[in-house]
Write a protein that holds these residues in place. Structure first.
Motif, PDB file in Angstrom:
ATOM      1  N   ASP A 174       6.217   0.189   2.479  1.00 38.91           N
ATOM      2  CA  ASP A 174       6.627   0.414   1.097  1.00 38.91           C
ATOM      3  C   ASP A 174       6.863   1.908   0.867  1.00 38.91           C
ATOM      4  N   THR A 175       6.583   2.355  -0.352  1.00 40.24           N
ATOM      5  CA  THR A 175       6.805   3.760  -0.739  1.00 40.24           C
ATOM      6  C   THR A 175       5.616   4.645  -0.422  1.00 40.24           C
ATOM      7  N   GLY A 176       4.617   4.113   0.283  1.00 41.48           N
ATOM      8  CA  GLY A 176       3.384   4.845   0.513  1.00 41.48           C
ATOM      9  C   GLY A 176       2.310   4.328  -0.419  1.00 41.48           C
TER      10      GLY A 176
ATOM     11  N   ASP B  97       8.726  11.488   6.283  1.00 41.62           N
ATOM     12  CA  ASP B  97       8.424  12.880   6.634  1.00 41.62           C
ATOM     13  C   ASP B  97       7.889  13.033   8.056  1.00 41.62           C
ATOM     14  N   GLN B  98       7.751  11.914   8.767  1.00 41.82           N
ATOM     15  CA  GLN B  98       7.285  11.928  10.152  1.00 41.82           C
ATOM     16  C   GLN B  98       5.920  12.600  10.319  1.00 41.82           C
ATOM     17  N   ASP B  99       4.953  12.107   9.544  1.00 45.06           N
ATOM     18  CA  ASP B  99       3.579  12.572   9.706  1.00 45.06           C
ATOM     19  C   ASP B  99       2.638  11.410   9.406  1.00 45.06           C
ATOM     20  N   GLN B 100       1.340  11.687   9.415  1.00 43.98           N
ATOM     21  CA  GLN B 100       0.351  10.632   9.233  1.00 43.98           C
ATOM     22  C   GLN B 100      -0.189  10.585   7.808  1.00 43.98           C
ATOM     23  N   ASP B 101       0.589  11.074   6.866  1.00 43.73           N
ATOM     24  CA  ASP B 101       0.161  11.114   5.465  1.00 43.73           C
ATOM     25  C   ASP B 101       1.100  10.253   4.616  1.00 43.73           C
ATOM     26  N   PRO B 102       0.771   8.962   4.406  1.00 37.76           N
ATOM     27  CA  PRO B 102       1.673   8.057   3.685  1.00 37.76           C
ATOM     28  C   PRO B 102       1.501   8.103   2.164  1.00 37.76           C
ATOM     29  N   MET B 103       1.287   9.311   1.619  1.00 43.24           N
ATOM     30  CA  MET B 103       1.111   9.451   0.174  1.00 43.24           C
ATOM     31  C   MET B 103       2.419   9.141  -0.549  1.00 43.24           C
ATOM     32  N   GLU B 104       2.301   8.515  -1.714  1.00 44.11           N
ATOM     33  CA  GLU B 104       3.462   8.274  -2.570  1.00 44.11           C
ATOM     34  C   GLU B 104       4.203   9.584  -2.842  1.00 44.11           C
ATOM     35  N   THR B 105       5.489   9.484  -3.112  1.00 44.57           N
ATOM     36  CA  THR B 105       6.263  10.655  -3.530  1.00 44.57           C
ATOM     37  C   THR B 105       5.748  11.123  -4.887  1.00 44.57           C
ATOM     38  N   LYS B 106       5.356  12.388  -4.969  1.00 43.17           N
ATOM     39  CA  LYS B 106       4.824  12.934  -6.221  1.00 43.17           C
ATOM     40  C   LYS B 106       5.561  14.215  -6.589  1.00 43.17           C
TER      41      LYS B 106
ATOM     42  N   GLY C 295       4.350   1.232  -3.936  1.00 41.92           N
ATOM     43  CA  GLY C 295       3.426   0.832  -2.879  1.00 41.92           C
ATOM     44  C   GLY C 295       1.985   0.761  -3.355  1.00 41.92           C
ATOM     45  N   THR C 296       1.600   1.683  -4.237  1.00 42.22           N
ATOM     46  CA  THR C 296       0.247   1.678  -4.788  1.00 42.22           C
ATOM     47  C   THR C 296       0.016   0.429  -5.624  1.00 42.22           C
ATOM     48  N   HIS C 297       1.043   0.019  -6.365  1.00 40.95           N
ATOM     49  CA  HIS C 297       0.942  -1.195  -7.182  1.00 40.95           C
ATOM     50  C   HIS C 297       0.767  -2.426  -6.292  1.00 40.95           C
TER      51      HIS C 297
ATOM     52  N   ILE D 172      -6.925  -9.478  -4.771  1.00 43.73           N
ATOM     53  CA  ILE D 172      -7.177 -10.810  -4.213  1.00 43.73           C
ATOM     54  C   ILE D 172      -8.100 -10.726  -3.002  1.00 43.73           C
ATOM     55  N   ALA D 173      -7.917  -9.711  -2.171  1.00 43.96           N
ATOM     56  CA  ALA D 173      -8.745  -9.537  -0.963  1.00 43.96           C
ATOM     57  C   ALA D 173      -9.350  -8.131  -0.988  1.00 43.96           C
ATOM     58  N   PRO D 174     -10.339  -7.887  -1.849  1.00 40.23           N
ATOM     59  CA  PRO D 174     -10.831  -6.517  -2.088  1.00 40.23           C
ATOM     60  C   PRO D 174     -11.496  -5.853  -0.890  1.00 40.23           C
ATOM     61  N   ASP D 175     -11.920  -6.629   0.099  1.00 40.88           N
ATOM     62  CA  ASP D 175     -12.551  -6.033   1.281  1.00 40.88           C
ATOM     63  C   ASP D 175     -11.618  -5.978   2.484  1.00 40.88           C
ATOM     64  N   ALA D 176     -10.336  -6.259   2.276  1.00 40.53           N
ATOM     65  CA  ALA D 176      -9.368  -6.148   3.370  1.00 40.53           C
ATOM     66  C   ALA D 176      -9.164  -4.683   3.735  1.00 40.53           C
ATOM     67  N   GLU D 177      -8.703  -4.449   4.957  1.00 36.18           N
ATOM     68  CA  GLU D 177      -8.401  -3.098   5.436  1.00 36.18           C
ATOM     69  C   GLU D 177      -6.898  -2.872   5.302  1.00 36.18           C
ATOM     70  N   ILE D 178      -6.539  -1.801   4.594  1.00 31.00           N
ATOM     71  CA  ILE D 178      -5.136  -1.549   4.294  1.00 31.00           C
ATOM     72  C   ILE D 178      -4.557  -0.507   5.253  1.00 31.00           C
ATOM     73  N   TYR D 179      -3.458  -0.881   5.915  1.00 31.23           N
ATOM     74  CA  TYR D 179      -2.691   0.023   6.772  1.00 31.23           C
ATOM     75  C   TYR D 179      -1.347   0.261   6.074  1.00 31.23           C
ATOM     76  N   VAL D 180      -1.028   1.516   5.828  1.00 26.72           N
ATOM     77  CA  VAL D 180       0.128   1.836   4.979  1.00 26.72           C
ATOM     78  C   VAL D 180       1.225   2.508   5.796  1.00 26.72           C
ATOM     79  N   TYR D 181       2.460   2.019   5.635  1.00 25.98           N
ATOM     80  CA  TYR D 181       3.615   2.572   6.338  1.00 25.98           C
ATOM     81  C   TYR D 181       4.662   2.973   5.295  1.00 25.98           C
ATOM     82  N   ARG D 182       4.806   4.279   5.115  1.00 25.68           N
ATOM     83  CA  ARG D 182       5.764   4.780   4.123  1.00 25.68           C
ATOM     84  C   ARG D 182       7.162   4.788   4.748  1.00 25.68           C
ATOM     85  N   ALA D 183       7.955   3.782   4.392  1.00 23.91           N
ATOM     86  CA  ALA D 183       9.309   3.653   4.926  1.00 23.91           C
ATOM     87  C   ALA D 183      10.363   3.845   3.847  1.00 23.91           C
ATOM     88  N   LEU D 184       9.916   3.988   2.594  1.00 23.98           N
ATOM     89  CA  LEU D 184      10.809   4.246   1.471  1.00 23.98           C
ATOM     90  C   LEU D 184      10.397   5.562   0.842  1.00 23.98           C
ATOM     91  N   GLY D 185      11.350   6.468   0.702  1.00 27.59           N
ATOM     92  CA  GLY D 185      11.043   7.807   0.237  1.00 27.59           C
ATOM     93  C   GLY D 185      11.291   8.007  -1.242  1.00 27.59           C
TER      94      GLY D 185
END
Length: 675
Positions: free
Chosen positions: A78-80, A100-109, A119-121, A135-148
Motif C-alpha cells: 500500500d502507501t506505507g 525510496d528504496q529503503d527499509q522505512d515504509p512510513m506514509e508520505t508526510k 495504508g495506515t487505514h 479484526i486480528a489485533p495480535d497479527a504481525e504486520i509486514y508493510v510494503y510501500r509500493a505507492l508513493g
C-alpha cells in the motif's frame, strides 16, 4: 494507463521470473479511490464486529489461544504505514519502501495533498490494538510501500513488493489498490496467482468503478486471489421527505451532518451562483441547486453566506457521483441524482409545503461504487464476496478517519483470513477462500431482489458461519465459460466436497427452478464421514436457441445437514457486451512523424483503428493505424503519420470492433512539428 521504458531495476531472480510470466508488460499507473469523512472522535467501528468478529473471539486455536491473529504474518502492499500510531505500534514488525528504496515504509508526510494515509487505514482494520481494535489485533504486520506520494505506484513496485512478501513468508497479503482494466492477464493479477500458489492467502479490492457491469479491475481479476466488493454495514441514512415522497441523500464530504429536526421550506437556487441567490429569500431554508457552472464548494458557501440552512445539489448527468468540499462548511449539503433532483424541483414548483429530514437504518446493501464483474475472456465470477466498505472508521496518521471504498472492504477479509489461519494452520489458501465464500450471506437490494453473482459473488462475509461450518466446497463458484447458444451443449465441472467436522454430514442439492435455457445434472444425496472428502460432478445441459451475447448466472443451493451453501455459477453466450476496448494511451516520440500507442483489447478485435481529428473543429485528419484481426490483451505499437500536419492539439480516437459491437476511447494529444 501510462507506459514507461523497460524495467531497469534489478529486482532479483524471483521478480524477474514473475515479470517474465507477466510478459514484461509496460507499467500501469495504480491509483487509490477513497472518500474521506472526518472523524473528530473515534466510535467503536461497527464494521469490525458486523462480520461477526466479537462473536467468535471465545473460540480457541490448537494452542489454547483466543482468536486474535496471534502468530499470523499479514503483509500489506500500500502507501506505507504510520508505524508510530499508538494503535499500530504493537502490530508492526518490519517493512520495505519500494518508492525510496529503503527499509522505512512510513506514509508520505509533509507534502500537502500528496500526503497519504491509505495504508495506515487498511492496517487499522486488520490489526489495530489500542483505542481501536482491529479484526486480528495480535497479527504481525509486514508493510510494503509500493505507492508513493498521492497514492501512485507502478506495476514494477507492486510486483517487487509481492516478491518480498513471498520471501518474508507472510500468511496473508492485502492489496487495496488497482487499475480499471478488466483483464485476467494483467501483471499484478498473474503475480498474485503466483503468490497464492506459493501458499499465501491473497486478498484484493475489486475496484470502485461501479455500478456498471464489467468494471472489475486488476488485480481484482486474479483467479486465485480473493477479490472483495463493498457492502454497507448498519448505517443511518438521511432522507428528505416532501409531499409524502422520500429522496435519498448522499452527504457531501466536508459538510455538516444532516441533524435537522424542524421542517423547512425548499427554494430553487438555480446553479447556486451569487447572482442566482441575490434576489431570493434564502435565510433558514433548504436551497436546491443544479450541478454545473461553479464548484460544489462555491455553491454551498454562497448559500451559507445568504443564511441557508442546508443545500441540495442534483446531478446534471445520469451517473453516480460522490462530492467533496475543498474546505469544511458548517451546514449540511448532499447530492441527489438527476432524476430525483428534477422530480423534487417539479414538486416545489407545483406544491408549496414543508420538507423534513428523517433518518432510516440501512444495512447489507451493495455499494453503488463497488465494481462489478465478470472478468473478460475467462468469464470468471468477480467479486468473490463482499465485506463492509462504506463509512469505515480506522487509523490514519495523527488520528482516525472514516473512509469508503473496496479498499476498506479487502482488509476485513484479510483480517478474517488471519483468524481462520490461526485456527486452522494447515488450511491452504484455496480452502480458506472457499470456506469464506461457502459461508457468506447472499444480499438483496431494496426491492428484495438477490444481487447477481457478478455483483456480490458468494455474498457478504460472515465469520460466525465460517467458524461453525461443517464443510468446504471448492471451487466455491462455477464458471462454465462460453457457449455458442445455437445448439445443445453439455458442460461438466468437478467440485471437491470436504467434511471438516467430527460428525457425519449428509449432502443434498435443492432442485433448481425449471428453465427453458438449461437443465442441471446434480448428484444424488450422499454422506461423508468425519474428515472425509470426495469429488462430485455438476453437469449443465444448455438447450438450443439461447439469447445471444448474454450473461447467464445464478446460484445452486447445497445442503450440508442443516447448513445451506450457495454456489454461484455463470456462463456467457458468444461474445457478451463487454467493452471492446478497455484502455488507450498515445504519445509522441523523438521522431516527429511517429507516435507510440498502447491499447488493451479484452477479446481482441475484428478491426482496430486510430483516427486523428482536429481538436477545435473535430475535422478528420487521417487514420494513424487500422488493423484487422488484432490479438487480445495489451498491444504496444508505433504508427507513422502519413502526411505532414501542423503543430497543435489533436484528438486521437481508438476504436475496436468485435462480433458486431464497436466501442471507442479518445485522448487529447499535442503534436509538435519542426518549423
Amino acid at each position: 494507463m501510462k507506459s514507461k521504458n523497460k524495467i531497469t531495476q534489478n529486482n532479483g531472480a524471483q521478480t524477474q521470473q514473475l515479470l517474465n510470466t507477466c510478459q514484461l508488460f509496460p507499467s500501469y499507473t495504480y491509483e487509490l479511490e477513497v472518500n474521506p469523512i472526518k472523524v473528530k472522535q473515534l466510535h467503536k467501528p461497527n464494521s469490525i464486529n458486523y462480520i461477526g468478529t466479537d462473536a467468535i473471539r471465545h473460540i480457541k486455536d490448537k494452542n489454547g489461544n483466543r482468536l486474535t491473529g496471534k502468530g499470523i504474518k499479514v503483509g500489506i502492499i500500500d502507501t506505507g504505514i504510520d508505524y508510530n500510531h499508538v494503535d499500530l505500534r504493537k502490530a508492526y514488525v518490519k517493512g520495505f519502501d519500494f518508492i525510496d528504496q529503503d527499509q522505512d515504509p512510513m506514509e508520505t508526510k509533509g507534502l500537502g495533498p500528496l500526503s497519504t494515509f491509505h495504508g495506515t487505514h487498511v492496517a487499522g482494520v486488520i490489526a489495530a490494538n489500542g483505542k481501536m481494535t482491529g479484526i486480528a489485533p495480535d497479527a504481525e504486520i509486514y508493510v510494503y510501500r509500493a505507492l508513493g506520494p498521492g497514492g501512485i505506484g507502478t506495476t514494477e513496485t507492486i510486483i517487487t513488493a509481492i516478491e518480498q512478501a513471498m520471501k518474508d513468508n507472510v500468511d496473508i497479503l492485502n492489496l487495496s489498490l488497482g487499475v480499471s482494466i478488466n483483464g485476467p492477464d494483467l501483471p499484478t493479477s498473474l503475480a498474485l496467482d503466483k503468490a497464492v500458489e506459493s501458499g499465501i492467502v491473497a486478498v484484493t479490492s475489486n475496484g470502485n468503478a461501479g455500478p456498471e457491469i464489467w468494471t472489475v479491475g486488476s488485480p481484482g481479476t486474479s483467479e486465485r486471489a480473493i477479490s472483495v466488493g463493498a457492502s454497507t454495514p448498519e448505517l443511518e441514512i438521511p432522507y428528505l421527505q416532501y409531499d409524502r415522497q422520500l429522496f435519498r441523500l448522499k452527504p457531501i464530504v466536508g459538510s455538516a451532518p444532516w441533524n435537522l429536526t424542524r421542517s423547512y421550506d425548499i427554494i430553487d437556487g438555480k446553479h447556486g451562483k451569487k447572482e442566482d441567490l441575490a434576489n431570493l429569500s434564502v435565510d433558514g431554508k433548504i436551497v436546491l441547486m443544479k450541478r454545473g457552472d461553479i464548484t460544489f464548494t462555491e455553491k454551498v458557501m454562497n448559500a451559507k453566506n445568504q443564511g441557508a440552512r442546508a443545500v441540495l445539489i442534483f446531478n446534471n448527468e445520469d451517473i453516480e457521483i460522490t462530492a467533496q468540499l475543498e474546505t469544511e462548511i458548517d451546514i449540511p449539503a448532499a447530492i441527489l441524482t438527476k432524476a430525483e433532483g428534477e422530480r423534487l424541483l417539479r414538486l416545489i414548483k407545483d406544491k408549496q409545503t414543508l420538507a423534513k429530514i428523517i433518518q432510516k437504518k440501512e444495512e447489507d446493501l451493495l455499494a453503488d461504487f463497488s465494481s462489478r464483474g465478470p472478468v473478460t475472456y475467462t468469464w470468471d465470477i468477480k467479486p468473490d464476496l463482499l465485506a463492509p466498505g462504506v463509512a469505515i472508521e480506522s487509523t490514519v496518521p495523527g488520528g482516525y478517519l472514516a473512509l469508503q471504498g473496496t479498499s476498506m472492504s479487502a482488509p476485513h477479509v484479510a483480517g478474517a483470513a488471519a483468524l481462520l489461519k490461526q485456527a486452522n494452520p494447515d488450511f491452504s489458501p484455496a480452502q480458506i477462500k472457499a470456506l469464506l465464500m461457502n459461508t457468506s450471506i447472499l444480499l438483496q437490494d431494496e426491492d428484495s431482489q438477490t444481487y447477481k453473482p457478478f455483483e456480490q459473488g458468494a455474498g457478504r462475509i460472515d465469520l460466525v458461519r465460517a467458524f461453525h461450518s461443517n464443510s468446504i466446497i471448492q471451487p466455491a463458484s462455477l464458471k462454465y465459460g462460453k457457449i455458442s447458444g445455437s445448439k445443445f451443449e453439455e458442460k461438466t465441472k468437478l467440485i471437491t466436497v470436504e467434511n471438516i467436522s467430527d460428525e457425519p454430514v449428509h449432502y443434498t442439492f435443492s432442485t433448481p427452478p425449471r428453465s427453458d435455457a438449461i437443465n442441471w445434472d446434480l448428484p444424488m444425496p450422499f454422506t461423508l464421514g468425519p474428515k472425509q472428502k470426495t469429488k462430485i460432478k455438476i453437469g449443465l445441459e444448455v438447450k438450443d436457441e439461447h439469447k445471444q451475447n448474454q450473461i447467464f448466472n445464478g446460484y445452486l443451493t447445497m445442503h450440508a445437514n442443516s447448513q445451506t451453501i450457495q454456489i454461484p455459477y455463470l456462463y456467457v453466450v458468444n461474445e457478451p457486451n463487454y467493452p471492446r476496448i478497455m484502455a488507450f494511451s498515445l504519445e509522441t516520440t523523438k521522431q516527429t512523424d511517429v507516435v507510440k500507442y498502447e491499447v488493451y483489447l479484452p477479446g481482441g478485435a475484428d478491426e482496430f483503428g486510430i483516427a486523428l481529428f482536429e481538436a477545435d473543429t473535430f475535422q478528420f485528419v487521417e487514420f494513424l493505424d487500422v488493423v484487422k484481426n488484432m490479438k487480445r490483451g495489451l498491444v504496444t505499437k508505433k504508427a507513422k503519420l502519413k502526411r505532414k500536419i501542423h503543430s497543435g492539439v489533436y484528438i486521437a480516437v481508438a476504436f475496436a470492433k468485435k462480433e458486431g459491437k464497436e466501442d471507442y476511447v479518445e485522448q487529447v494529444v499535442e503534436i509538435n512539428q519542426p518549423q
